[in-house]
Enzyme design. Sequence first.
Site, short mmCIF file in Angstrom:
data_model
loop_
_atom_site.label_atom_id
_atom_site.label_comp_id
_atom_site.label_asym_id
_atom_site.label_seq_id
_atom_site.Cartn_x
_atom_site.Cartn_y
_atom_site.Cartn_z
N ARG A 33 51.47 32.12 50.17
CA ARG A 33 51.92 33.49 49.98
C ARG A 33 53.61 34.00 50.44
NH1 ARG A 33 48.26 37.56 47.88
NH2 ARG A 33 46.38 36.23 47.33
N ARG A 92 54.26 41.08 49.79
CA ARG A 92 54.55 42.56 50.03
C ARG A 92 55.09 42.76 51.38
NH1 ARG A 92 48.89 44.88 48.56
NH2 ARG A 92 48.42 42.57 49.08
N ARG A 138 59.10 44.80 42.80
CA ARG A 138 57.74 45.33 42.12
C ARG A 138 57.80 46.55 41.44
NH1 ARG A 138 53.72 45.84 40.72
NH2 ARG A 138 51.37 45.64 41.83
N ASP A 158 49.34 34.58 39.70
CA ASP A 158 48.12 34.69 40.47
C ASP A 158 47.01 33.63 39.58
OD1 ASP A 158 47.26 36.73 42.48
OD2 ASP A 158 45.52 36.64 40.87
N TYR A 166 35.30 35.69 41.12
CA TYR A 166 35.83 36.79 40.67
C TYR A 166 35.21 37.23 39.49
CZ TYR A 166 39.51 36.61 44.50
OH TYR A 166 39.75 36.64 45.65
#
Length: 364
Positions: free
Chosen positions: A42, A46, A55, A92, A168
Amino acid sequence: MLRRSGLIQGNVAKYTKSVIKKALLEAFRGPSPERPPFWFLRQAGRYLPEYRELRQNAPNFLDFCYSPELTVEAALQPLSRFKMDAAILFSDILVIPDALGCKVDFVEGQGPLLQPIRSERAIADLRPEGMEDHLQPVFASVRELRRVLPPETALIGFAGAPWTVALYMVEGRGGGESDVIRRWAYSEPESFAKLIEVLADTTVAYLKKQIECGAEVVMLFDTWAGLLSETQFHAWVIAPTAKIVSRLKASGSDVPIIGFPRGAGALYEDYVRETGIDGVSLDPTVPLTWAKEKLQPHCLVQGNLDNHLLVAGGRGLGEETGRILNALSGGGFIFNLGHGILPQTPPEHVARVAERLFSHDSAP
Ligand code: 1CP
């Protein structure tokens, strides 16, 4: 118009005359002569103010993932600050359920929410044949990244492993006890296997296409592998991963595959021996001397700095970086974190670790 980093443009001109070896790819052949290559799970995201600004161009995260201009810039941002040895495609793992026709929402502050798939009927409604078309923007991003990256920088593609993506899809979200998926997998394995099979087949096609577009390493994230007991781990983590690996290799690809069975504990050993992967990503709980003895003789190891230590910084961060370098630099090794960079990580701490690695100094 988006800015491209100076690093990238400058290096292209400098290196076009000679053939440059990529340190990260060379590491799969054995110990690195100068310093271990590195990148961070990652590494785009952010914790970087420039990512938060970028973003803003697409408030919906999936729209962002399907805009090659934005994803290429996001993938390059950490490289211009820290000069990692690899870029990872910005996307993702949940673009696969989205491509299969399962509704996926990224809700600010809550993470991903999906419309749950809980029956064979719902599995039959998935649309694997539409995957390639739907994910064209991801493939465009891979192609463009490969074109603009400096020749010494490797490009990593990725997908979620079937168990984690299924989690998920069945739970509708990540984490927690995940009791719905476990009840299904344990009580009706033949029916649950159909979902894993669709995901394994789709993942093979997806990764093949990323490789065709220029990915030089691919990574399989099995973030929730640690929930499973031994028998279940073999059925839902090892077996589908082995199938994906053997089918990618049978297609003629020699692109290294790194697996990440997060939280697998002692089962990391079976994973390495039985899946045929070329590299394994270690979570922070894996003891280094054990990894050196039991895993590194079989494949490259990557990891395993605690991502919370990267937030904390200080002396502990330097000491742990040195301990990892000392333990694992003698074999095939890529320095990395044990899990993704957290949003609250100060970028200066990442810079400190990168500088330490460039000075190839393993003393604490
Ligand atoms: O608003 C935002 O910016 C969303 C935050 C975010 C980002 C930056 C999400 C939502 N995904 C990503 C990008 C991403 N995801 C990348 C590329 C960035 C890079 O590595 O540089 C990668 C490789 C992933 C992979 C991913 N997504 C995993 C596997 C790795 C891991 O961390 O275990 C998982 C589990 C996901 C699901 C997901 N997507 C986003 C979030 C917040 C999550 C995790 C939620 C949860 O814990 O269940």
